[in-house]
Scaffold this active site. Sequence first.
Site, PDB file in Angstrom:
ATOM      1  N   HIS A   5       6.881   0.184  -2.205  1.00 40.35           N
ATOM      2  CA  HIS A   5       5.777   1.152  -2.337  1.00 40.35           C
ATOM      3  C   HIS A   5       4.768   0.959  -1.206  1.00 40.35           C
ATOM      4  O   HIS A   5       3.849   0.151  -1.298  1.00 40.35           O
ATOM      5  CB  HIS A   5       5.110   0.924  -3.706  1.00 40.35           C
ATOM      6  CG  HIS A   5       4.122   1.985  -4.094  1.00 40.35           C
ATOM      7  ND1 HIS A   5       4.072   2.530  -5.357  1.00 40.35           N
ATOM      8  CD2 HIS A   5       3.130   2.591  -3.410  1.00 40.35           C
ATOM      9  CE1 HIS A   5       3.102   3.418  -5.430  1.00 40.35           C
ATOM     10  NE2 HIS A   5       2.504   3.469  -4.255  1.00 40.35           N
ATOM     11  N   HIS A   7       2.611   3.560   1.554  1.00 41.14           N
ATOM     12  CA  HIS A   7       2.337   4.926   2.018  1.00 41.14           C
ATOM     13  C   HIS A   7       2.183   4.940   3.536  1.00 41.14           C
ATOM     14  O   HIS A   7       1.402   4.159   4.095  1.00 41.14           O
ATOM     15  CB  HIS A   7       1.051   5.472   1.387  1.00 41.14           C
ATOM     16  CG  HIS A   7       1.157   5.713  -0.086  1.00 41.14           C
ATOM     17  ND1 HIS A   7       1.418   6.949  -0.623  1.00 41.14           N
ATOM     18  CD2 HIS A   7       1.052   4.865  -1.132  1.00 41.14           C
ATOM     19  CE1 HIS A   7       1.448   6.860  -1.944  1.00 41.14           C
ATOM     20  NE2 HIS A   7       1.229   5.599  -2.280  1.00 41.14           N
ATOM     21  N   ASP A   9       0.737   7.274   5.472  1.00 40.77           N
ATOM     22  CA  ASP A   9      -0.592   7.662   5.971  1.00 40.77           C
ATOM     23  C   ASP A   9      -1.663   6.605   5.693  1.00 40.77           C
ATOM     24  O   ASP A   9      -2.724   6.628   6.321  1.00 40.77           O
ATOM     25  CB  ASP A   9      -1.021   9.038   5.442  1.00 40.77           C
ATOM     26  CG  ASP A   9      -0.854   9.186   3.943  1.00 40.77           C
ATOM     27  OD1 ASP A   9      -0.511   8.194   3.279  1.00 40.77           O
ATOM     28  OD2 ASP A   9      -1.080  10.294   3.424  1.00 40.77           O
ATOM     29  N   GLY A 166      -1.391  10.989  -5.761  1.00 42.44           N
ATOM     30  CA  GLY A 166      -2.676  11.685  -5.824  1.00 42.44           C
ATOM     31  C   GLY A 166      -3.490  11.233  -7.029  1.00 42.44           C
ATOM     32  O   GLY A 166      -3.154  10.241  -7.675  1.00 42.44           O
ATOM     33  N   HIS A 193       3.737   7.845  -9.712  1.00 43.14           N
ATOM     34  CA  HIS A 193       2.498   7.081  -9.843  1.00 43.14           C
ATOM     35  C   HIS A 193       1.953   7.326 -11.248  1.00 43.14           C
ATOM     36  O   HIS A 193       1.693   8.479 -11.609  1.00 43.14           O
ATOM     37  CB  HIS A 193       1.434   7.561  -8.850  1.00 43.14           C
ATOM     38  CG  HIS A 193       1.575   7.044  -7.460  1.00 43.14           C
ATOM     39  ND1 HIS A 193       2.542   7.450  -6.599  1.00 43.14           N
ATOM     40  CD2 HIS A 193       0.810   6.135  -6.784  1.00 43.14           C
ATOM     41  CE1 HIS A 193       2.389   6.826  -5.438  1.00 43.14           C
ATOM     42  NE2 HIS A 193       1.350   6.025  -5.517  1.00 43.14           N
ATOM     43  N   GLU A 196      -2.186   3.951 -13.165  1.00 46.00           N
ATOM     44  CA  GLU A 196      -2.829   3.237 -12.050  1.00 46.00           C
ATOM     45  C   GLU A 196      -4.343   3.181 -12.243  1.00 46.00           C
ATOM     46  O   GLU A 196      -4.973   2.178 -11.946  1.00 46.00           O
ATOM     47  CB  GLU A 196      -2.518   3.951 -10.721  1.00 46.00           C
ATOM     48  CG  GLU A 196      -3.264   3.371  -9.526  1.00 46.00           C
ATOM     49  CD  GLU A 196      -3.017   4.144  -8.231  1.00 46.00           C
ATOM     50  OE1 GLU A 196      -2.422   5.224  -8.291  1.00 46.00           O
ATOM     51  OE2 GLU A 196      -3.439   3.653  -7.183  1.00 46.00           O
ATOM     52  N   ASP A 277       1.046  -0.902  -1.086  1.00 42.86           N
ATOM     53  CA  ASP A 277       0.511   0.451  -1.308  1.00 42.86           C
ATOM     54  C   ASP A 277       0.060   1.051   0.033  1.00 42.86           C
ATOM     55  O   ASP A 277       0.649   2.005   0.493  1.00 42.86           O
ATOM     56  CB  ASP A 277      -0.652   0.419  -2.307  1.00 42.86           C
ATOM     57  CG  ASP A 277      -0.811   1.725  -3.067  1.00 42.86           C
ATOM     58  OD1 ASP A 277       0.091   2.567  -2.979  1.00 42.86           O
ATOM     59  OD2 ASP A 277      -1.842   1.898  -3.742  1.00 42.86           O
TER      60      ASP A 277
HETATM   61 ZN   LIG Z   1       0.716   4.568  -4.066  1.00 36.23          ZN
END
Ligand SMILES: [Zn+2]
Length: 319
Positions: A5, A7, A9, A166, A193, A196, A277
Amino acid sequence: MIELHVHLDGSLRPATVMELADQQGILLPTCDLKVLTDEYLQVPDSCVDLVECLKRFDLPIKVLGTPEAIRRVTYELVEDLAAEGHEYAEIRFAPQYARFTGYSQQEFVEAARDGLKEALAKCPAMKASLILCCMRGDDNREENMETIRMTARHLDSGICATDLAGAESLFPTEMFADVFALAKKLDIPYTIHAGESAGRVSGPDSIRSALQMGAQRLGHGVLAIQDPTLVKELAARKIPLEVSYTSNVQTKAFPTAAEHSLRRLYEAGVHVTLNTDNRTVSNVNLKKEIIRVKQAFGFTDQDIAVMQQYAREAAFTRL
Ligand SMILES: [Zn+2]
């Protein structure tokens, strides 16, 4: 090391953000690399919740407006992960942001695959694959459907799965039932997701929705701890949780870091895995993350090896 996991960006090299902005004529709030990193790319200690932390993606998303930018940062992330000793990583991003600059999801996906392929050719000891994220929102149903179709089209060719990312407190998982019904129909593996961050939807409810929709893994899932029956179910069904301790502490998933559920979930037999993450946004890498959870919870090398084995078993690519 294996990571499931991370990301794209949220993991850009700050110097690359500067160069990409320069190339595309995007005005940055500062020309000082350190100020840019500290004040615009990394989450501050004062961050109050996930929604506020997500603002640190505004600038990265802006500079990732072209296929060439996507290709470059995918290449660089794989290069960075390989240099740190990763054996395997699943890198995720949302191709639907292509619409902001008039490109198609197909163009962004092909660019990311190109970057991935080029980097892996230079880093033969490493394997990596891409997860295409659908995004929570109330005006992007068609874009999410297109992301599912895009995943199906490229599955096993650099793309291994789809996801939903998101603000879950603003857009509950149930809103995306039709998106995942299509994913199921097309036989696409997916993680969601869920559990969280607390908000108007409870963590356990969010996780139950994700499981009902057929998620094979959960992004985070750490708020499952609020419901002992759910914890038992996750352990019994061996549902892997993609836990990101540093990120969860920053988004205030728990009132204090010491209350994070990682140790309790592990003790309960849940298949917890360790992940960053977002490497830049959270100023972390997997090595640091492992050191932090060992210090915070007293995990031994053996415990970490168990979690890495859970990650190996949970990978969407056969390792
Ligand atoms: Zn994430």
